[in-house]
Design a protein around this motif. Structure first.
Motif, PDB file in Angstrom:
ATOM      1  N   ARG A  12       0.837  -1.211   0.000  1.00 60.47           N
ATOM      2  CA  ARG A  12       0.000   0.000   0.000  1.00 60.47           C
ATOM      3  C   ARG A  12       0.867   1.255   0.000  1.00 60.47           C
ATOM      4  O   ARG A  12       0.580   2.211  -0.738  1.00 60.47           O
ATOM      5  CB  ARG A  12      -0.928   0.006   1.213  1.00 60.47           C
ATOM      6  N   HIS A  13       1.931   1.253   0.785  1.00 61.87           N
ATOM      7  CA  HIS A  13       2.818   2.420   0.831  1.00 61.87           C
ATOM      8  C   HIS A  13       3.451   2.654  -0.536  1.00 61.87           C
ATOM      9  O   HIS A  13       3.515   3.786  -1.023  1.00 61.87           O
ATOM     10  CB  HIS A  13       3.896   2.195   1.894  1.00 61.87           C
ATOM     11  N   TRP A  14       3.913   1.582  -1.163  1.00 63.45           N
ATOM     12  CA  TRP A  14       4.502   1.688  -2.494  1.00 63.45           C
ATOM     13  C   TRP A  14       3.490   2.222  -3.511  1.00 63.45           C
ATOM     14  O   TRP A  14       3.808   3.114  -4.315  1.00 63.45           O
ATOM     15  CB  TRP A  14       5.006   0.312  -2.926  1.00 63.45           C
ATOM     16  N   VAL A  15       2.265   1.722  -3.463  1.00 69.28           N
ATOM     17  CA  VAL A  15       1.221   2.160  -4.387  1.00 69.28           C
ATOM     18  C   VAL A  15       0.930   3.644  -4.205  1.00 69.28           C
ATOM     19  O   VAL A  15       0.826   4.408  -5.181  1.00 69.28           O
ATOM     20  CB  VAL A  15      -0.055   1.322  -4.181  1.00 69.28           C
ATOM     21  N   GLU A  16       0.810   4.081  -2.960  1.00 70.09           N
ATOM     22  CA  GLU A  16       0.448   5.482  -2.705  1.00 70.09           C
ATOM     23  C   GLU A  16       1.553   6.446  -3.115  1.00 70.09           C
ATOM     24  O   GLU A  16       1.277   7.614  -3.405  1.00 70.09           O
ATOM     25  CB  GLU A  16       0.082   5.658  -1.236  1.00 70.09           C
ATOM     26  N   GLN A  17       2.783   5.973  -3.181  1.00 73.30           N
ATOM     27  CA  GLN A  17       3.859   6.812  -3.698  1.00 73.30           C
ATOM     28  C   GLN A  17       3.674   7.095  -5.185  1.00 73.30           C
ATOM     29  O   GLN A  17       4.198   8.090  -5.697  1.00 73.30           O
ATOM     30  CB  GLN A  17       5.213   6.128  -3.470  1.00 73.30           C
ATOM     31  N   ARG A  18       2.910   6.229  -5.868  1.00 72.24           N
ATOM     32  CA  ARG A  18       2.730   6.354  -7.315  1.00 72.24           C
ATOM     33  C   ARG A  18       1.394   6.952  -7.730  1.00 72.24           C
ATOM     34  O   ARG A  18       1.318   7.631  -8.749  1.00 72.24           O
ATOM     35  CB  ARG A  18       2.922   4.970  -7.967  1.00 72.24           C
ATOM     36  N   ILE A  19       0.355   6.702  -6.960  1.00 72.33           N
ATOM     37  CA  ILE A  19      -0.973   7.181  -7.372  1.00 72.33           C
ATOM     38  C   ILE A  19      -1.615   8.132  -6.363  1.00 72.33           C
ATOM     39  O   ILE A  19      -2.711   8.630  -6.597  1.00 72.33           O
ATOM     40  CB  ILE A  19      -1.930   5.999  -7.631  1.00 72.33           C
ATOM     41  N   GLY A  20      -0.948   8.365  -5.243  1.00 73.96           N
ATOM     42  CA  GLY A  20      -1.541   9.225  -4.224  1.00 73.96           C
ATOM     43  C   GLY A  20      -2.373   8.432  -3.228  1.00 73.96           C
ATOM     44  O   GLY A  20      -2.385   7.194  -3.261  1.00 73.96           O
ATOM     45  N   PRO A  21      -3.072   9.127  -2.342  1.00 74.05           N
ATOM     46  CA  PRO A  21      -3.805   8.450  -1.275  1.00 74.05           C
ATOM     47  C   PRO A  21      -4.840   7.453  -1.802  1.00 74.05           C
ATOM     48  O   PRO A  21      -5.558   7.738  -2.763  1.00 74.05           O
ATOM     49  CB  PRO A  21      -4.495   9.601  -0.530  1.00 74.05           C
ATOM     50  N   VAL A  22      -4.896   6.295  -1.184  1.00 75.42           N
ATOM     51  CA  VAL A  22      -5.901   5.282  -1.500  1.00 75.42           C
ATOM     52  C   VAL A  22      -7.074   5.467  -0.539  1.00 75.42           C
ATOM     53  O   VAL A  22      -6.904   5.428   0.682  1.00 75.42           O
ATOM     54  CB  VAL A  22      -5.322   3.862  -1.365  1.00 75.42           C
ATOM     55  N   VAL A  23      -8.260   5.678  -1.102  1.00 70.80           N
ATOM     56  CA  VAL A  23      -9.457   5.945  -0.284  1.00 70.80           C
ATOM     57  C   VAL A  23     -10.099   4.654   0.197  1.00 70.80           C
ATOM     58  O   VAL A  23     -10.563   4.556   1.331  1.00 70.80           O
ATOM     59  CB  VAL A  23     -10.463   6.790  -1.092  1.00 70.80           C
ATOM     60  N   SER A  24     -10.130   3.636  -0.665  1.00 72.44           N
ATOM     61  CA  SER A  24     -10.742   2.358  -0.280  1.00 72.44           C
ATOM     62  C   SER A  24     -10.052   1.209  -0.983  1.00 72.44           C
ATOM     63  O   SER A  24      -9.469   1.374  -2.057  1.00 72.44           O
ATOM     64  CB  SER A  24     -12.239   2.347  -0.588  1.00 72.44           C
ATOM     65  N   VAL A  25     -10.148   0.033  -0.363  1.00 76.56           N
ATOM     66  CA  VAL A  25      -9.542  -1.187  -0.894  1.00 76.56           C
ATOM     67  C   VAL A  25     -10.581  -2.292  -0.853  1.00 76.56           C
ATOM     68  O   VAL A  25     -11.229  -2.509   0.170  1.00 76.56           O
ATOM     69  CB  VAL A  25      -8.315  -1.613  -0.054  1.00 76.56           C
ATOM     70  N   ARG A  26     -10.732  -3.001  -1.979  1.00 73.12           N
ATOM     71  CA  ARG A  26     -11.662  -4.143  -2.034  1.00 73.12           C
ATOM     72  C   ARG A  26     -10.898  -5.387  -2.451  1.00 73.12           C
ATOM     73  O   ARG A  26     -10.179  -5.380  -3.454  1.00 73.12           O
ATOM     74  CB  ARG A  26     -12.786  -3.875  -3.053  1.00 73.12           C
ATOM     75  N   SER A  76      -7.238  -0.402 -24.344  1.00 72.43           N
ATOM     76  CA  SER A  76      -8.411  -0.800 -23.557  1.00 72.43           C
ATOM     77  C   SER A  76      -8.792  -2.265 -23.716  1.00 72.43           C
ATOM     78  O   SER A  76      -9.866  -2.672 -23.277  1.00 72.43           O
ATOM     79  CB  SER A  76      -9.633   0.070 -23.892  1.00 72.43           C
ATOM     80  N   GLN A  77      -7.927  -3.075 -24.320  1.00 71.74           N
ATOM     81  CA  GLN A  77      -8.273  -4.489 -24.466  1.00 71.74           C
ATOM     82  C   GLN A  77      -7.444  -5.383 -23.557  1.00 71.74           C
ATOM     83  O   GLN A  77      -7.429  -6.600 -23.710  1.00 71.74           O
ATOM     84  CB  GLN A  77      -8.168  -4.899 -25.929  1.00 71.74           C
ATOM     85  N   ALA A  78      -6.811  -4.741 -22.583  1.00 74.79           N
ATOM     86  CA  ALA A  78      -6.112  -5.419 -21.491  1.00 74.79           C
ATOM     87  C   ALA A  78      -5.706  -4.326 -20.501  1.00 74.79           C
ATOM     88  O   ALA A  78      -5.589  -3.157 -20.886  1.00 74.79           O
ATOM     89  CB  ALA A  78      -4.886  -6.175 -21.984  1.00 74.79           C
ATOM     90  N   PRO A  79      -5.481  -4.678 -19.247  1.00 73.69           N
ATOM     91  CA  PRO A  79      -4.928  -3.678 -18.324  1.00 73.69           C
ATOM     92  C   PRO A  79      -3.543  -3.245 -18.785  1.00 73.69           C
ATOM     93  O   PRO A  79      -2.885  -3.936 -19.560  1.00 73.69           O
ATOM     94  CB  PRO A  79      -4.848  -4.450 -16.994  1.00 73.69           C
ATOM     95  N   GLN A  80      -3.117  -2.104 -18.284  1.00 75.14           N
ATOM     96  CA  GLN A  80      -1.759  -1.634 -18.543  1.00 75.14           C
ATOM     97  C   GLN A  80      -0.979  -1.666 -17.236  1.00 75.14           C
ATOM     98  O   GLN A  80      -1.516  -1.375 -16.162  1.00 75.14           O
ATOM     99  CB  GLN A  80      -1.786  -0.206 -19.098  1.00 75.14           C
ATOM    100  N   LEU A  81       0.275  -2.041 -17.323  1.00 71.20           N
ATOM    101  CA  LEU A  81       1.141  -2.074 -16.145  1.00 71.20           C
ATOM    102  C   LEU A  81       1.666  -0.667 -15.870  1.00 71.20           C
ATOM    103  O   LEU A  81       2.369  -0.088 -16.690  1.00 71.20           O
ATOM    104  CB  LEU A  81       2.308  -3.031 -16.384  1.00 71.20           C
ATOM    105  N   ILE A  82       1.317  -0.133 -14.717  1.00 69.94           N
ATOM    106  CA  ILE A  82       1.808   1.183 -14.324  1.00 69.94           C
ATOM    107  C   ILE A  82       3.200   1.064 -13.718  1.00 69.94           C
ATOM    108  O   ILE A  82       4.110   1.832 -14.043  1.00 69.94           O
ATOM    109  CB  ILE A  82       0.844   1.846 -13.322  1.00 69.94           C
ATOM    110  N   ASP A  83       3.367   0.093 -12.836  1.00 73.11           N
ATOM    111  CA  ASP A  83       4.666  -0.129 -12.197  1.00 73.11           C
ATOM    112  C   ASP A  83       4.649  -1.512 -11.555  1.00 73.11           C
ATOM    113  O   ASP A  83       3.590  -2.117 -11.380  1.00 73.11           O
ATOM    114  CB  ASP A  83       4.934   0.940 -11.142  1.00 73.11           C
ATOM    115  N   SER A  84       5.838  -1.989 -11.205  1.00 71.30           N
ATOM    116  CA  SER A  84       5.948  -3.268 -10.511  1.00 71.30           C
ATOM    117  C   SER A  84       7.025  -3.154  -9.447  1.00 71.30           C
ATOM    118  O   SER A  84       7.924  -2.311  -9.521  1.00 71.30           O
ATOM    119  CB  SER A  84       6.281  -4.396 -11.488  1.00 71.30           C
ATOM    120  N   ARG A  85       6.922  -4.017  -8.447  1.00 66.02           N
ATOM    121  CA  ARG A  85       7.876  -4.024  -7.336  1.00 66.02           C
ATOM    122  C   ARG A  85       8.271  -5.469  -7.071  1.00 66.02           C
ATOM    123  O   ARG A  85       7.501  -6.248  -6.483  1.00 66.02           O
ATOM    124  CB  ARG A  85       7.259  -3.386  -6.091  1.00 66.02           C
ATOM    125  N   ALA A  86       9.466  -5.843  -7.526  1.00 66.42           N
ATOM    126  CA  ALA A  86       9.896  -7.232  -7.452  1.00 66.42           C
ATOM    127  C   ALA A  86      10.026  -7.725  -6.017  1.00 66.42           C
ATOM    128  O   ALA A  86       9.769  -8.903  -5.732  1.00 66.42           O
ATOM    129  CB  ALA A  86      11.227  -7.401  -8.183  1.00 66.42           C
TER     130      ALA A  86
END
Length: 294
Positions: A12-26, A76-86
């Protein structure tokens, strides 16, 4: 009832560094232990998916597919990879349009349209670029490798198969080792409707963790024992947009592959409490026994 899986704090910390605050998680994982996928919502309603891969091998396969193969499918015919963390085997992905086709209660005509679109995307995937020397060698050994893995699956399945059924599977593995050359390319690896998102006019493919250089016919195994077995019109729709029918060698290989899928399903399904996969394996094996050992 499926246990809710929590998004790891490091991810979650890694994700928020890239997209900003996460409001909800499902929790959007499949109903087996090793599946870990979450849908994230950010400020303003933007959405993403984050996936933690079950293994480094699958993480490598999936990130490679997203970087080098998936773009050929089209926007739009598959997701796109924004980033990855090995370090965490984590991938941050865009959200592709649509919903899993099996959840939509589609009409027969709509299902044919879904298969037409899926066939087109599958052709693009299989024809993406030239395989390098290493990929070509891996793809050409794919069917032999599948046959060589049969004893492992038989061991895991144990007494869920009779002695005659075990011998039937071994016979098909032997035939697969002798099959004539078949077309190879980059495959999806888990090509079935649960990984097809339908928006009403187009299909998007998701879940590329099993993508790899392989015999193209591998991508038709699950379809052959489910969708196409029950609905030949869907097979015709798929192959029409795929651009060609299967060769004789591919048809032969496909029958062998369905036998291997059966024993794998009977090994994996009960161990993971997955009734649908278990039933698929039992149905295939019963059919092959009836046809081959009348």
């Amino acid at each position: 009832m499926k246990e809710t899986k929590l998004l790891p704090e490091t991810v979650r910390h890694w994700v928020e560094q890239r997209i900003g605050p996460v409001v909800s998680v499902r929790d959007a994982s499949h109903d087996w232990d090793r599946s870990r996928v979450w849908e994230l919502a950010g400020q303003g309603g933007a959405r993403w998916y984050v996936k933690v891969s079950p293994s480094s091998k699958l993480f490598t396969r999936e990130t490679r597919a997203y970087r080098h193969v998936v773009p050929a499918l089209g926007h739009s015919q598959a997701p796109q990879l924004i980033d990855s963390r090995a370090e965490d085997l984590a991938m941050l992905l865009t959200v592709a349009p649509g919903d899993p086709a099996p959840d939509l209660h589609l009409s027969s005509a709509s299902w044919r349209s879904v298969h037409e679109q899926a066939g087109l995307l599958c052709a693009r995937l299989h024809e993406t670029g030239e395989l390098d020397r290493g990929d070509q060698a891996e793809a050409e050994e794919d069917l032999r490798a599948a046959a060589d893995g049969v004893e492992k699956h038989l061991g895991r399945a144990g007494d869920r198969l009779t002695g005659d059924e075990q011998q039937l599977v071994r016979d098909y593995a032997a035939r697969l080792r002798r099959v004539e050359p078949v077309p190879v390319g980059y495959i999806h690896g888990d090509n079935q409707p649960r990984n097809w998102l339908w928006s009403g006019s187009a299909v998007a493919l998701v879940d590329f963790e099993r993508s790899r250089p392989a015999a193209c016919v591998q991508d038709f195994t699950i379809l052959a024992v489910t969708e196409w077995l029950d609905h030949p019109d869907r097979e015709q729709a798929f192959l029409r947009t795929y651009g060609r029918g299967l060769t004789g060698a591919e048809r032969h290989a496909l029958r062998c592959l369905t036998a291997l899928d059966a024993v794998n399903s009977l090994a994996w399904g009960p161990d993971n409490g997955h009734r649908e996969v278990t039933a698929r394996g039992r149905r295939t094996l019963d059919r092959l026994m009836k046809e081959d050992r009348p």
